[in-house]
Design an enzyme around this catalytic site. Structure first.
Site: not given
Ligand code: ZOZ
Length: 699
Positions: A410, A431, A481
């Site tokens: 990730s 991911h 992220n």
């Protein structure tokens, strides 16, 4: 040059057979509506026919009004779907809708204007407009309650879910299911129906008021400002069907439809409808790059993530080998998978037989020997670069040079992982979001060596797993992220300045997130972010200060729901977050330590402080080419992070506010809070040019 025909007409057994022909879904475009209207007028004049059968030229009746052509509805004098339906109802001929595949939205409304409806067994009907922030605007809110009653109409329109043919028969939407050839069956059904009654106008049926059901639906709907505008307007219209005559009800529905069409909520949802479908359009991908067939796969790492990924392969009917280092670990992984499938059987979502078949396609191993003939491997081991690299080294040795090697990292660098592989062009990031078998988003990360064929295969597998695969570039945190870092940073800094977790979460829930950042942290485990922060800090100084609060909370053992305490406390067996005095004391002490005088923080400031970092980082991601288009970022945020769909994602939200306003606000925030807020160059440029992110087509 031949002119395209949208409505093909033939005559069979005394009936005009009118076939809708606007592939791929027979969207009711202005051109199709115009031709259908002409066919209705012609049939009225034709003394030799007793009625008309409306059907799709292909295996789909209609996916509804043409969403891309809504602007045409507003053009003065333009004929729209309502005119067509009125002409059908007022015709002296009997109209039969013979539905195959789907009749959704305007497609079902077209059916409801007919005198009778029959369908094939595998047909789905429904009024999904609510999902576009709209309501059925061609009489659906007036005809459906007359046909099935207020309660079922509310469930159908406010739920927006498709209804299987058999259920639709039980509800009274469909009159008969046709076995065998649809046209032959429809003609026979039409002849029988005419004998009973040649006309059966739904608009003349009576409808009983049901104040209780209306009240219940209002209470169950999301608040108007939190994405429920369409629900409330639809309920008002259904109620109007019981208090107004049909013509007045139609006028009321028309007004409410136009109000919604102009609303930001509909614009946001319609944006996402198309954004979701655009993600598979990848510019500059070689047209000769075809996906490699994946007949057998493997997942390395039998933890919750690995197990979820294996479930995805099994759901896509691809046999999978689940690998971990010990028998105990693989057995735990297998048990987890069995439990998930057993849950689906219990809920009636999966048959016993299908469950057994899926589990027969699962095998487990503690060695890599069986990987010689797999077409794809997804690595889902601990998030540690060294461990991942050693896995890829081994995979590279054992797997065929054509095997696609995917990593579920990730945050880690795909190129670094690919550097140890013999065929780095076969390495790609996949991911998945936790829980991997539930979440629809899949970030597909291309490294600098990743081949077009590898990308095409990963996209294809994502589709087979029923995920929305978004192709992104390789950078720290990829798209999702990387963006969340600023969102969380600001949420925690707001705590230092005067807010409390419950206040911020409440504001963000009202904004439309399913959960606020602190409730999410407790659900996911605050220790995960802690580990990522520590790992990041070890790599060098951070460009911007982070609050210590997240670390303090974790170091106190408050990892979240799993430890019974995080930003909130949890009573045993209860997932409901309860504000905790101890957390408040920690926050107040931290403000004091930093010499910050706590202040009242408004809801408006909270929204700006946490959402604007998403927009600003999104602009950088776009300019760097990490995301292909701004709407891809929106899709990632809606499907991976719960950004409210009715706001269309962070980039569309910024476009709807206006980039010059966002730019000015960022400058103000920069003045007050420092250079973290410096507007991204692309945002500044687009704001100056009075453009939107949606206008940006690449650097
Ligand atoms: O595409 C799936 C679907 O669910 N479509 C949307 C269904 C829907 O929401 N219908 C309601 C439309 S709104 C409406 O009908 C308003 C109304 O009440 C009338 C207003 C009256 C105005 C008068 C006011 C005074 C579907 C299930 C249909 C098919 O799924 P698939 O997975 O097989 O295929 P997709 O989703 O990839 O779609 C294939 C291509 O078709 C395009 N498309 C689908 N539905 C469309 C549509 N385009 C325009 N309008 C629609 N309703 C879709 O974008 C995709 O295009 P490409 O270019 O990406 O291939």
């Amino acid at each position: 040059m031949s002119v395209k025909s949208y409505a093909e007409c033939t005559v069979r057994a005394g009936f005009a057979v009118i076939r809708l022909s606007n592939p791929p879904v027979n969207a009711l475009s202005p051109a199709l509506i115009e031709e259908l209207l002409r066919a209705v007028v012609d049939s009225e004049k034709n003394k030799d026919i007793k009625g008309c059968v409306l059907m799709g030229a292909s295996d789909k009746f209609s996916g509804g009004a043409d969403i891309a052509a809504f602007s045409e509805v507003q053009k003065p004098g333009a004929k729209n779907l309502r005119d067509l339906l009125e002409a059908i109802e007022n015709s002296t001929k009997t109209f039969i809708a013979a539905i195959d595949g789907i009749a959704l939205g305007g497609g079902l409304e077209l059916g409801l204007a007919c005198d009778y409806r029959c369908s094939t067994q595998n047909t789905m009907v429904g009024l999904p407009e609510i999902k576009l922030g709209l309501l059925p605007g061609a009489g659906g809110t007036q005809r459906l309650p007359r046909l099935v009653g207020v309660e079922l109409a509310l469930a159908t329109i406010c739920g927006g879910e498709p209804i299987a043919a058999q259920k639709a028969v039980e509800m009274g939407i469909i009159d008969e299911i046709i076995e065998g050839d649809l046209l032959e069956g429809a003609l026979s059904f039409a002849s029988r129906s005419i004998e009973k009654s040649p006309k059966r106008k739904v608009s003349t049926m009576s409808v009983k008021p049901n104040a209780d059901a209306i009240e219940k639906a209002r209470r169950a709907a999301p608040a108007e400002k939190s994405g429920g505008l369409a629900h409330h307007r639809a309920i008002d219209c259904i109620e109007a069907s019981t208090t107004k005559d049909f013509a007045a009800g139609m006028a009321f529905e028309g007004e409410k439809f136009m109000e919604l069409l102009e609303s930001d909520q509909a614009k946001g949802r319609i944006h996402i409808f198309f954004a979701e479908r655009n993600v598979s359009r990848i510019p500059n991908l070689s047209p000769t790059a075809k996906p490699v067939p994946v007949k057998k796969a493997a997942v390395i790492g039998a933890g919750t993530m690995g197990g979820g990924i294996a479930i995805n392969f099994l759901n896509a009917e691809i046999p999978v080998i689940l690998i971990d280092t010990t028998d105990e670990l693989v057995e735990r992984g297998r048990k987890h998978i069995e439990k998930v499938f057993a849950g689906s059987v219990e809920k009636g979502k999966l048959s016993e037989a299908a469950c057994v078949k899926k589990l027969q396609s699962l095998s487990t191993a503690t060695a890599y020997d069986g990987l010689k003939d797999v077409d794809m491997v997804v690595e889902a081991v601990f998030e540690d670069l060294k461990i991942k690299k050693s896995v890829f080294e081994k995979l590279s040795e054992i797997c065929s040079p054509t095997t696609i090697l995917a990593t579920n990292t990730s945050t880690l660098d795909i190129d670094e992982i690919a550097s140890v592989a013999k065929n780095p062009e076969r390495v790609i990031g996949m991911h998945f979001f936790s829980p991997a078998n539930v979440m629809k988003l899949l970030e597909i990360v291309r490294g600098k060596a990743t081949s077009d064929e590898t990308i095409a295969t990963a996209m294809q597998i994502g589709k087979a797993m029923k995920k929305i695969g978004v192709l992104v570039g390789n950078c720290d945190g990829f798209v999702g992220n990387r963006m969340i870092a600023g969102y969380l940073r600001e949420a925690e800094l707001l705590l230092e300045e005067g807010a409390l977790p419950e206040q911020i979460d409440k504001v963000m829930s009202a904004f439309g997130f399913a959960m606020g950042p602190f409730a999410v942290g407790d659900l996911a485990g605050n220790d995960i972010g802690y580990r990522i922060r520590k790992e990041r800090e070890a790599r060098g100084p951070l460009p911007h200060r982070l609050s210590e609060l997240g670390n303090i909370i974790v170091e106190k053992g408050r990892h979240g729901q799993k430890t019974g305490a995080g930003w909130y406390k949890y009573e045993s067996g209860n997932r409901k977050p309860q504000p905790d005095k101890e957390v408040e004391e920690v926050i107040l002490a931290e403000s004091k330590r930093l010499g910050i005088t706590r202040r009242e923080i408004s809801a408006e400031e909270i929204v700006k402080r946490v959402v604007y970092p998403l927009i600003n980082e999104g602009a950088k991601i776009l300019e760097e080419g990490i995301a292909i288009r701004s709407s891809d970022i929106d899709v990632i945020w809606i499907y991976g992070y719960g950004f409210p769909a009715f706001r269309g994602g962070p980039m569309h939200y910024a476009d709807s506010i206006g980039l010059s306003t966002v730019y000015k606000d960022l400058l103000q925030l920069e003045k007050e809070h420092g250079d973290f807020w410096k507007p991204a160059p692309l945002l500044e440029k687009l704001a100056r040019e009075n453009k939107k992110f949606a206008d940006f087509k690449g650097a």
